[in-house]
Design a protein around this motif. Structure first.
Motif, PDB file in Angstrom:
ATOM      1  N   LYS A 236       0.331  -0.744   0.026  1.00 39.06           N
ATOM      2  CA  LYS A 236       0.086   0.184  -0.005  1.00 39.06           C
ATOM      3  C   LYS A 236       0.760   0.838  -0.555  1.00 39.06           C
ATOM      4  CE  LYS A 236      -2.205   1.097   4.013  1.00 39.06           C
ATOM      5  NZ  LYS A 236      -1.215   2.361   4.703  1.00 39.06           N
ATOM      6  N   ASP A 237       1.838   0.916   1.204  1.00 42.58           N
ATOM      7  CA  ASP A 237       2.958   2.657   1.040  1.00 42.58           C
ATOM      8  C   ASP A 237       3.244   3.233  -0.141  1.00 42.58           C
ATOM      9  OD1 ASP A 237       1.118   3.283   3.703  1.00 42.58           O
ATOM     10  OD2 ASP A 237       3.522   2.445   4.610  1.00 42.58           O
ATOM     11  N   THR A 238       3.948   2.015  -1.016  1.00 41.87           N
ATOM     12  CA  THR A 238       4.623   2.427  -2.240  1.00 41.87           C
ATOM     13  C   THR A 238       4.020   2.349  -3.266  1.00 41.87           C
ATOM     14  OG1 THR A 238       5.554   0.228  -1.593  1.00 41.87           O
ATOM     15  CG2 THR A 238       6.859   1.533  -0.668  1.00 41.87           C
ATOM     16  N   PHE A 239       2.923   1.840  -3.736  1.00 42.19           N
ATOM     17  CA  PHE A 239       2.352   1.601  -4.735  1.00 42.19           C
ATOM     18  C   PHE A 239       2.469   3.085  -5.561  1.00 42.19           C
ATOM     19  CE2 PHE A 239      -1.783   0.796  -7.856  1.00 42.19           C
ATOM     20  CZ  PHE A 239      -1.178  -0.708  -8.248  1.00 42.19           C
ATOM     21  N   GLY A 260       0.243  -3.482   4.173  1.00 45.16           N
ATOM     22  CA  GLY A 260      -0.959  -3.505   3.916  1.00 45.16           C
ATOM     23  C   GLY A 260      -1.343  -3.399   2.744  1.00 45.16           C
ATOM     24  N   ALA A 261      -2.623  -4.037   1.934  1.00 41.85           N
ATOM     25  CA  ALA A 261      -2.569  -4.647   0.733  1.00 41.85           C
ATOM     26  C   ALA A 261      -2.808  -3.517  -0.005  1.00 41.85           C
ATOM     27  CB  ALA A 261      -3.860  -5.382   0.754  1.00 41.85           C
ATOM     28  N   VAL A 262      -2.559  -3.388  -1.167  1.00 39.98           N
ATOM     29  CA  VAL A 262      -2.583  -2.095  -2.925  1.00 39.98           C
ATOM     30  C   VAL A 262      -4.573  -2.175  -2.382  1.00 39.98           C
ATOM     31  CG1 VAL A 262      -2.877  -1.576  -4.700  1.00 39.98           C
ATOM     32  CG2 VAL A 262      -0.726  -2.618  -3.178  1.00 39.98           C
ATOM     33  N   PRO A 263      -4.868  -0.225  -2.211  1.00 37.98           N
ATOM     34  CA  PRO A 263      -6.224  -1.161  -2.623  1.00 37.98           C
ATOM     35  C   PRO A 263      -6.567  -1.230  -3.669  1.00 37.98           C
ATOM     36  CG  PRO A 263      -4.918   1.638  -0.972  1.00 37.98           C
ATOM     37  CD  PRO A 263      -3.930   0.413  -2.220  1.00 37.98           C
TER      38      PRO A 263
END
Length: 343
Positions: A236-239, A260-263
């Motif tokens: 999540k934080d780097t997408f 966390g999962a990519v939204p």
């Protein structure tokens, strides 16, 4: 079923009965040993098992789990019982395998599955430790750089969590074996130094630089073109950062969710640069025995020739897994973490 080993009724395991943080983990010495071996099953007495971040995803509910749930994805040990139709293993054989439920003294395994290696009767404890430390993460890195994106000499490749278990292997395979340029992102200077020792060329500290600053640095390194490929285990934080720094026709491999999962996102975001996006997992590349044998041979040829070093950060006792995962999740570790299973 045949066995020359006295198999107890109860065993020590790590397990949990609900999703949550490390506090839901339980250690028990009263868990039943698998006794319902089919004709093709073997029973393995585990010696070492690898710790992998994927267990956090199951425990916190990102991936579904049936309760009570025993973690574990890779292990090494000794065959102590075989089903009536097992021909490729015998009691006393040492094995290394990708499987499930191996944060335990004993694991039942279907011998017809592809993801197991027979190491013979004479494999040493040192060898069992190395196999447990390298099998899942080593094969993950090796298959990804060949199949998710075929890394070429002089490519610029971004590796996040570059001092983690998979990250350090990617650094070596991409930088030293494939002769490409590794841009390493990690959260401390100490971790970046380790990444550099393992083949990373450019070092970026994510604790000191914002995503916009990271993007600026990466584009500067690549003369404004961006990177050919990204191996990202953060999620999540780097997408959004990944989408900024991937070059035209580049390949973004998102293989982890440590933040966390990519939204969900609009797929049109990939269109402006014709980006290829993959969410691979190892088993999709080694599901058939010839594939598993090919990559395990290549992996251990690299290890035996000293072209690839497996960095074992620490070996914990099985009962201490809650401490191990707290340190892993707190980004206090580098390299590979192992559990030693009690006799």
């Amino acid at each position: 079923m045949s066995s020359t080993f006295s198999i107890p009724d109860k065993q020590a395991v790590i397990y949990y009965e609900r999703n949550g943080g490390p506090e839901v983990l339980k250690y028990s010495t009263e868990f039943a040993v698998p006794s319902d071996l089919s004709a093709t099953d073997i029973l393995i007495k585990n010696k070492y098992t690898g710790i992998n971040f994927i267990e956090v995803y199951f425990r916190n509910g990102i991936y579904p789990a049936d309760f009570p749930y025993i973690p574990g994805r890779e292990a090494s040990g000794e065959v102590v019982a075989v089903g009536d139709k097992v021909t490729n293993f015998k009691v006393g054989d040492k094995v290394a395998y990708l499987g499930h439920k191996n944060f335990a003294q004993f694991t039942k395994f279907d011998s017809t599955q592809s993801t197991i290696l027979n190491l013979g009767q004479n494999a040493t404890s040192k060898q069992l430790k190395l196999y447990a430390a390298s099998l899942l993460q080593g094969l993950t890195a090796l298959t990804f750089i060949n199949e998710a994106y075929a890394v070429k000499e002089n490519d610029y490749i971004l590796v996040t969590a570059a001092a983690g278990g998979v990250g350090l292997i990617l650094d070596q395979l991409i930088g030293n074996v494939k002769k490409a340029h590794v841009i390493a992102v990690a959260s401390t200077d100490e971790k970046l130094a380790k990444a550099k020792q393992n083949g990373a060329e450019f070092l970026l500290n994510s604790s000191e630089l914002s995503n916009d600053q990271l993007a600026e640095k990466i584009l500067e390194i690549t003369n404004g073109k961006g990177v050919e490929a990204i191996f990202d285990s953060i999620g999540k934080d780097t997408f959004d950062l990944d989408l900024k720094v991937i070059r035209r026709k580049g390949t973004l491999i998102s293989y982890g969710n440590s933040s966390g999962a990519v939204p969900p996102f609009i797929i049109n975001k990939l269109s402006s640069k014709n980006v290829k996006l993959l969410r691979p997992q190892l088993y999709g590349y080694v599901a058939e025995r010839p594939e598993f044998e090919h990559y395990t041979k290549e992996l251990f040829d690299l290890i035996n020739s000293k072209k690839l070093n497996i960095d074992i950060h620490k070996v914990y006792q099985l009962k201490d897994y809650p401490t191990a995962t707290k340190e892993l999740e707190g980004r206090k570790t580098t390299g590979k973490l192992l559990l030693e299973i009690p006799n």
